[in-house]
Design an enzyme around this catalytic site. Structure first.
Site, mmCIF file in Angstrom:
data_model
loop_
_atom_site.group_PDB
_atom_site.id
_atom_site.type_symbol
_atom_site.label_atom_id
_atom_site.label_comp_id
_atom_site.label_asym_id
_atom_site.label_seq_id
_atom_site.Cartn_x
_atom_site.Cartn_y
_atom_site.Cartn_z
ATOM 1 N N HIS A 63 -0.679 -2.111 -10.158
ATOM 2 C CA HIS A 63 -1.513 -1.821 -8.989
ATOM 3 C C HIS A 63 -2.795 -2.648 -9.074
ATOM 4 O O HIS A 63 -3.405 -2.764 -10.136
ATOM 5 C CB HIS A 63 -1.839 -0.325 -8.944
ATOM 6 C CG HIS A 63 -2.425 0.122 -7.635
ATOM 7 N ND1 HIS A 63 -3.753 -0.072 -7.327
ATOM 8 C CD2 HIS A 63 -1.870 0.749 -6.557
ATOM 9 C CE1 HIS A 63 -3.997 0.432 -6.117
ATOM 10 N NE2 HIS A 63 -2.863 0.928 -5.640
ATOM 11 N N GLU B 277 -5.802 -2.102 -8.163
ATOM 12 C CA GLU B 277 -6.991 -1.388 -8.645
ATOM 13 C C GLU B 277 -6.992 -1.286 -10.162
ATOM 14 O O GLU B 277 -8.023 -1.481 -10.809
ATOM 15 C CB GLU B 277 -7.061 0.009 -8.025
ATOM 16 C CG GLU B 277 -8.315 0.766 -8.449
ATOM 17 C CD GLU B 277 -8.334 2.198 -7.953
ATOM 18 O OE1 GLU B 277 -8.921 3.045 -8.670
ATOM 19 O OE2 GLU B 277 -7.780 2.476 -6.871
ATOM 20 N N THR C 299 -8.123 5.629 -8.588
ATOM 21 C CA THR C 299 -8.715 6.597 -7.664
ATOM 22 C C THR C 299 -7.710 7.261 -6.740
ATOM 23 O O THR C 299 -8.027 8.287 -6.115
ATOM 24 C CB THR C 299 -9.790 5.913 -6.785
ATOM 25 O OG1 THR C 299 -9.171 4.902 -5.985
ATOM 26 C CG2 THR C 299 -10.886 5.309 -7.644
ATOM 27 N N SER D 275 -0.368 3.744 -2.793
ATOM 28 C CA SER D 275 -0.219 4.763 -3.830
ATOM 29 C C SER D 275 -0.548 6.146 -3.306
ATOM 30 O O SER D 275 0.193 7.107 -3.532
ATOM 31 C CB SER D 275 -1.116 4.419 -5.022
ATOM 32 O OG SER D 275 -1.050 5.419 -6.013
#
Length: 338
Positions: free
Chosen positions: A149, A151, A189, A248
């Site tokens: 991902h 992030e 997050t 996500s």
């Protein structure tokens, strides 16, 4: 589902004289909050304002947010989405996505003399700052998140020598640390709150002195959308989550709906993706959307369900969101423009 089961857990109904009562007729429970969060709104507006100010093309590293409709709409307006900085002509304007980037990406952009605008969500930036802080203090940082991902890649890139990815409870046994008294967990997050805490519990079994982050890393909007789904799911035969498969937080909403009691749940980008066979024998459909989904896509689902007899739409309100993030400084109006 039996009409004798009362609505609860924050599900709002009209009240007073003339209010409709639920008697087994087809209905929609509409989660509130849903859709755009403050970070997504800021990121999308960043690209829009950059196009207005500088004209096309504006390059964007990765998808600005994980939503197919948003990306396609911005591409039609002149945004060009790339995977890496070396695909951007030298000296061009490049926007970093809401998911954040590592210092190495910033350095690569500088080497190509790119003009950059950082649309990273401030809540993601907070996690980056936490990673840098605890790396400076020589902690082992256990980053809970999904491998690959954007992030996670950006956060891990802040302190690669100190960060280990923990991709769910099953990967806990592979973790090694140097000093059990200097270990902290951080998280992506957009995760499921419940799954994250399951992972943390497993980690704490191995490392009893594991420290918590100084503030909650899971985004307020992610949590709020999951809470709303948990509230309505027990009443739902079906929950439709509007969102893209690479989002996500949208994928997590499907999982949360099923865990919380929905009989079925599906993720769709558009109303046209709904298989009307899903509606056979259904009386209650829940609708929500991921944090990167514009409301027009939700309205399309409501309209389609209305065509199939689901005309009674009842809100499920569990929180009110008022947070707004300022645009990146490069795009804020000057004093003479205000």
């Amino acid at each position: 589902m039996s009409s004798a089961v009362p609505l609860n857990l924050g599900i709002a109904r009209p009240s007073g004289e003339g209010a409709p009562s639920y008697s087994g007729a087809k209905r929609v429970l509409l989660a509130e909050p849903r859709g755009y969060c403050a970070g997504v709104d800021r990121a999308v507006e960043t690209v829009e304002k950059a196009l207005e100010k500088h004209g096309a093309p504006v390059y964007v590293r990765k998808e600005i947010v994980h939503n197919r409709h948003v990306v396609e709409t911005l591409a039609d307006r002149g945004a060009i989405f790339v995977d890496e900085t070396d695909e951007v002509p030298e000296g061009s304007l490049l926007v970093f996505s809401a998911h954040g980037v590592s210092p190495a990406v910033h350095a690569s952009a500088a080497e190509r003399s790119l003009r950059t605008i950082d649309a990273t969500c401030p809540l993601v930036t907070k996690v980056h700052q936490e990673a840098k802080r605890f790396a400076r203090d020589d902690y082992d940082i256990l980053l809970i998140g999904h491998e690959g991902h954007e992030e996670v890649e950006g956060t891990a890139g802040e302190a690669p020598e100190h960060v280990q990815l923990v991709d769910g409870p099953d990967s806990v046994d592979n973790v090694t640390v140097r000093d059990v008294n200097k270990v902290i967990w951080l998280s992506q997050t957009t995760l499921s709150v419940d799954e994250t805490m399951t992972t943390v519990a497993r980690l704490r079994e191995r490392f009893p002195t594991l420290q918590d982050p100084p503030s909650d890393d899971i985004c307020y909007a992610t949590q709020n959308r999951q809470v709303a789904v948990k509230a309505m799911a027990p009443e739902c035969d079906l929950v439709i989550v509007v969102g893209s498969t690479n989002s996500s937080n949208s994928v997590r909403l499907v999982e949360v709906a099923l865990t919380a009691g929905a009989r079925a749940s599906y993720l769709v980008d558009y109303a046209k993706d709904i298989d009307t066979a899903w509606l056979d024998g259904i009386t209650t459909v829940g609708i929500t959307s991921g944090a990167s989904v514009p409301e027009i896509l939700v309205q399309g689902v409501i309209d389609l369900l209305g065509e199939h007899g689901f005309g009674d739409v009842q809100p499920v309100t569990t929180a009110n969101e008022t947070l707004v993030f300022s645009l990146p400084r490069e795009l804020r109006p000057t004093a003479t423009q205000r």
